[in-house]
Scaffold this motif. Structure first.
Motif, PDB file in Angstrom:
ATOM      1  N   TYR A 157      -0.193 -37.285 -63.442  1.00  0.00           N
ATOM      2  CA  TYR A 157       0.620 -36.126 -63.778  1.00  0.00           C
ATOM      3  C   TYR A 157      -0.092 -34.876 -63.276  1.00  0.00           C
ATOM      4  O   TYR A 157      -1.319 -34.800 -63.269  1.00  0.00           O
ATOM      5  N   GLN A 170      -0.382 -30.804 -64.099  1.00  0.00           N
ATOM      6  CA  GLN A 170      -0.053 -29.776 -65.081  1.00  0.00           C
ATOM      7  C   GLN A 170      -0.482 -28.417 -64.547  1.00  0.00           C
ATOM      8  O   GLN A 170      -1.681 -28.122 -64.446  1.00  0.00           O
ATOM      9  N   GLY A 184       4.283 -27.944 -68.868  1.00  0.00           N
ATOM     10  CA  GLY A 184       3.946 -29.294 -69.282  1.00  0.00           C
ATOM     11  C   GLY A 184       3.588 -30.164 -68.096  1.00  0.00           C
ATOM     12  O   GLY A 184       3.860 -29.812 -66.950  1.00  0.00           O
ATOM     13  N   PRO A 185       2.954 -31.303 -68.346  1.00  0.00           N
ATOM     14  CA  PRO A 185       2.624 -32.230 -67.256  1.00  0.00           C
ATOM     15  C   PRO A 185       3.877 -32.687 -66.509  1.00  0.00           C
ATOM     16  O   PRO A 185       4.925 -32.889 -67.118  1.00  0.00           O
ATOM     17  N   PHE A 227       5.317 -35.603 -63.800  1.00  0.00           N
ATOM     18  CA  PHE A 227       5.052 -36.946 -63.299  1.00  0.00           C
ATOM     19  C   PHE A 227       4.933 -36.970 -61.783  1.00  0.00           C
ATOM     20  O   PHE A 227       5.787 -36.432 -61.075  1.00  0.00           O
ATOM     21  N   GLN A 247       3.431 -43.680 -60.830  1.00  0.00           N
ATOM     22  CA  GLN A 247       2.990 -44.730 -61.701  1.00  0.00           C
ATOM     23  C   GLN A 247       2.684 -45.962 -60.871  1.00  0.00           C
ATOM     24  O   GLN A 247       3.461 -46.323 -59.978  1.00  0.00           O
ATOM     25  N   ARG A 297       7.831 -42.745 -58.692  1.00  0.00           N
ATOM     26  CA  ARG A 297       7.339 -41.604 -57.946  1.00  0.00           C
ATOM     27  C   ARG A 297       8.141 -40.386 -58.348  1.00  0.00           C
ATOM     28  O   ARG A 297       9.379 -40.439 -58.390  1.00  0.00           O
ATOM     29  N   LEU A 354      -4.189 -28.852 -63.145  1.00  0.00           N
ATOM     30  CA  LEU A 354      -4.927 -29.908 -63.818  1.00  0.00           C
ATOM     31  C   LEU A 354      -4.221 -31.213 -63.512  1.00  0.00           C
ATOM     32  O   LEU A 354      -3.022 -31.340 -63.748  1.00  0.00           O
ATOM     33  N   LEU A 360      -3.812 -35.018 -64.373  1.00  0.00           N
ATOM     34  CA  LEU A 360      -4.055 -35.929 -65.482  1.00  0.00           C
ATOM     35  C   LEU A 360      -3.730 -37.358 -65.081  1.00  0.00           C
ATOM     36  O   LEU A 360      -2.711 -37.625 -64.435  1.00  0.00           O
ATOM     37  N   LEU A 380       0.933 -43.383 -73.925  1.00  0.00           N
ATOM     38  CA  LEU A 380       0.080 -43.283 -72.754  1.00  0.00           C
ATOM     39  C   LEU A 380      -1.236 -42.683 -73.198  1.00  0.00           C
ATOM     40  O   LEU A 380      -1.263 -41.760 -74.014  1.00  0.00           O
ATOM     41  N   PHE A 388      -4.271 -40.548 -72.091  1.00  0.00           N
ATOM     42  CA  PHE A 388      -4.620 -39.606 -71.037  1.00  0.00           C
ATOM     43  C   PHE A 388      -6.127 -39.377 -70.958  1.00  0.00           C
ATOM     44  O   PHE A 388      -6.831 -39.381 -71.966  1.00  0.00           O
ATOM     45  N   GLY A 389      -6.589 -39.134 -69.729  1.00  0.00           N
ATOM     46  CA  GLY A 389      -7.930 -38.651 -69.536  1.00  0.00           C
ATOM     47  C   GLY A 389      -7.978 -37.145 -69.714  1.00  0.00           C
ATOM     48  O   GLY A 389      -6.958 -36.506 -69.994  1.00  0.00           O
TER      49      GLY A 389
END
Lengths: 114, 112
Positions: free
Chosen positions: A35, A37, A42-43, A45, A48, A57, A88, A90, A103, A105-106
């Motif tokens: 993701y 951000q 917000g993040p 997508f 995946q 995608r 950022l 993610l 999910l 997240f890191g």
């Protein structure tokens, strides 16, 4: 147990350069998502991957690419960087490709493009 | 074109009171909704989810309500605690997929 780890945590690039971001999912998780951000939003997508195959995608240009390795870690590559790519990034992992409702997240990789 | 909207950028509540965070969506195909919480310098953490076949889901102090006809969901936190101070994101997906569409977030401040 280690959570989702991402590297590098911060990096600065200039326009036109290329960047590779790395992600290690939680042990046992086979799905990795990326993701973006942007500040104040917000993040959003990007990709995946599940079992090394692209499963989704988002609406990002072809300058963005990703892959997943046999150990389920993943890389996100961005070519020909633009100022607007500053964000950022993610990474999130989950056990399956289906929506289990969670999910993990890191902490993200903060990219600054000058 | 924001498909998931959180119209309140910020919210302040007193400790012990109820916090209500709102989220509106435009895509009627969304069938799974989640709330995430994010502290500074950390990744988002999952709070609670709700499927479109339900209108309420509870988990401890957190309750999510879904009004499909209004395309609106809300997160209730009761009682609010100072540790709840964070940015809260609403997210939605289609076909229970993992391609989540996130709202812009609401910054909650719980005052002691």
């Amino acid at each position: 147990d280690a959570g989702v780890t991402q590297s590098p945590t911060h990096l600065i690039k200039t326009r036109g350069q290329q960047v590779t971001l790395r992600c290690s999912p939680i042990s046992g998780h086979k799905s990795v998502s990326w993701y973006q951000q942007v500040l104040g939003q917000g993040p959003q997508f990007i990709f995946q991957y599940y079992e090394k195959e692209e499963r989704g995608r988002g609406n990002f240009p072809d300058r963005f690419s990703a892959r997943q390795f046999p150990n389920y870690s993943s890389e996100l590559n961005v070519n020909a960087l633009l100022l607007g790519d500053s964000a950022l990034y993610l990474c999130a992992s989950s056990f399956t490709s289906a929506n289990t409702g969670e999910l993990f997240f890191g902490e993200g990789s903060r990219l600054t493009v000058l | 074109d924001q498909q998931v909207k959180q119209n309140s950028p910020s919210l302040s509540v007193q400790e012990g009171r109820i916090s209500i965070l709102n989220c509106d969506y435009t895509n009627s195909m969304f069938d799974y909704f989640l709330w995430y919480k994010k502290y500074p310098a950390e990744g988002p953490t999952f709070l609670i989810s709700i499927s479109s076949i339900k209108d309420k889901n509870e988990d401890g102090r957190f309750t999510v309500f879904l009004n499909k006809s209004a395309k609106h969901l809300s997160l209730h936190i009761v009682p609010s605690q100072p540790g709840d101070s964070a940015v809260y994101f609403c997210a939605a997906s289609v076909d229970y997929g993992q391609n989540f569409v996130f709202g812009p977030g609401t910054r909650l401040s719980v005052l002691p």
